[in-house]
Design an enzyme around this catalytic site. Sequence first.
Site, PDB file in Angstrom:
ATOM      1  N   TYR A 142    -129.647 -34.284  27.958  1.00  0.00           N
ATOM      2  CA  TYR A 142    -130.386 -35.485  27.583  1.00  0.00           C
ATOM      3  C   TYR A 142    -130.548 -35.613  26.069  1.00  0.00           C
ATOM      4  CZ  TYR A 142    -131.747 -35.933  32.514  1.00  0.00           C
ATOM      5  OH  TYR A 142    -131.738 -36.064  33.886  1.00  0.00           O
ATOM      6  N   LYS A 191    -125.832 -23.274  36.954  1.00  0.00           N
ATOM      7  CA  LYS A 191    -124.497 -23.499  37.533  1.00  0.00           C
ATOM      8  C   LYS A 191    -123.519 -22.563  36.822  1.00  0.00           C
ATOM      9  CE  LYS A 191    -121.721 -25.742  40.362  1.00  0.00           C
ATOM     10  NZ  LYS A 191    -121.743 -25.428  41.802  1.00  0.00           N
ATOM     11  N   ASP A 223    -126.602 -26.220  43.350  1.00  0.00           N
ATOM     12  CA  ASP A 223    -126.260 -26.872  44.610  1.00  0.00           C
ATOM     13  C   ASP A 223    -126.890 -26.141  45.789  1.00  0.00           C
ATOM     14  OD1 ASP A 223    -124.594 -24.791  43.870  1.00  0.00           O
ATOM     15  OD2 ASP A 223    -122.731 -25.778  44.468  1.00  0.00           O
ATOM     16  N   ASP A 247    -134.950 -32.302  36.428  1.00  0.00           N
ATOM     17  CA  ASP A 247    -135.215 -33.703  36.709  1.00  0.00           C
ATOM     18  C   ASP A 247    -134.859 -34.027  38.159  1.00  0.00           C
ATOM     19  OD1 ASP A 247    -135.744 -36.388  36.494  1.00  0.00           O
ATOM     20  OD2 ASP A 247    -134.200 -36.815  35.013  1.00  0.00           O
ATOM     21  N   ASP A 251    -137.640 -34.139  41.712  1.00  0.00           N
ATOM     22  CA  ASP A 251    -137.748 -35.365  42.511  1.00  0.00           C
ATOM     23  C   ASP A 251    -137.440 -35.088  43.981  1.00  0.00           C
ATOM     24  OD1 ASP A 251    -138.545 -36.847  40.383  1.00  0.00           O
ATOM     25  OD2 ASP A 251    -136.701 -37.987  40.162  1.00  0.00           O
TER      26      ASP A 251
END
Length: 356
Positions: A142, A191, A223, A247, A251
């Site tokens: 970001y 990851k 994942d 993020d 959620d």
Amino acid sequence: MKYRISLLKGDGIGPEIVDSAVRVLEAVGGKFGHEFTFTPYIIGGAAIDKYGVPLPDETVAGCLDSDSVLLGAVGGPKWDNLSGELRPEKALLGIRAALGLYTNLRPAKLYPALKGDCPLRADIVGSGFDIMIVRELIGGIYFGERGYREGKFGHEAFDTECYSEFEIDRIARVAFETARKRRGKVTSIDKANVLESSRLWRKTVHETAKEYPDVVCEDMLVDNAAMQLVRNPRQFDVVVTSNMFGDILSDEASQLTGSIGMLPSASLGDTTRGMYEPIHGSAPDIAGKGIANPIATILSAAMMLRYSFSLAKEADAIESAVDTALNDGLRTADILHEEGRALTTAEMTDEIIARL
């Protein structure tokens, strides 16, 4: 005690839910002998409409001069077609960076009164879960280098994921210190089987973990983490991860609690000044109707009392009042799935204040 709080009400339902949290803080101040002064500043789409930018300098200066910040929400379809630099969401990145808020604490707790609202089977949920997601907030993709260029398939866009050992170490320490006050387990999400930045993330977390032998540390690929959250959320205590992964996963975790309208967050740095906000968005479809769930923002105010002002008893009082209201069967529209009347934003706030 006297505390100065900057209010960033923002867009959509932001003004309504922030006003509810202010009412609760004023009630707490009256009961416990504290004085809170509130100064509003403009941010997001409202700032674009008035000043042409999502984060005016005056807003940044006001927040820097306060003891803490309470944020509602920003954004809405009105501003969706603006360029990236002018979108309301750009204000969130900007204010976090300006205040040096590199840690985002996002609790995902399933309240016993809302177990029936969890989309998972009862045998998976068991007696409930209580997860603290520690998200790195001002690094990663970001904030990395981005732009457009000519590639082998023509015009392309790029965003860069980049983390330093320093950034990873400081967020890892927050996670380990948090775990020490909870159940003593940290799950680091990355990851590392694909990304070089994740390999450095994993290596650095392992080095930091050596200083916390009393805390269990495990790695999990992102994942797999997404699957495990719906397979067995009770296995998690503290989760630490990068900006983008945090993020997304926070959620996902929020939906397991029954409603995104229930979950608060705290953004913290190296000072006691923090920024506190619900994790939901501006919900423009219900803005101005007086039906938004104020609980996430009220609980964000409780986190402010706990983390910025060290007022643990006062924070406990708010959290207990919310628990009691839910156990008494009180519901706003987003968490009403049985017969009964949905309370308005103001009515739910009244009921929580009455139970302080």
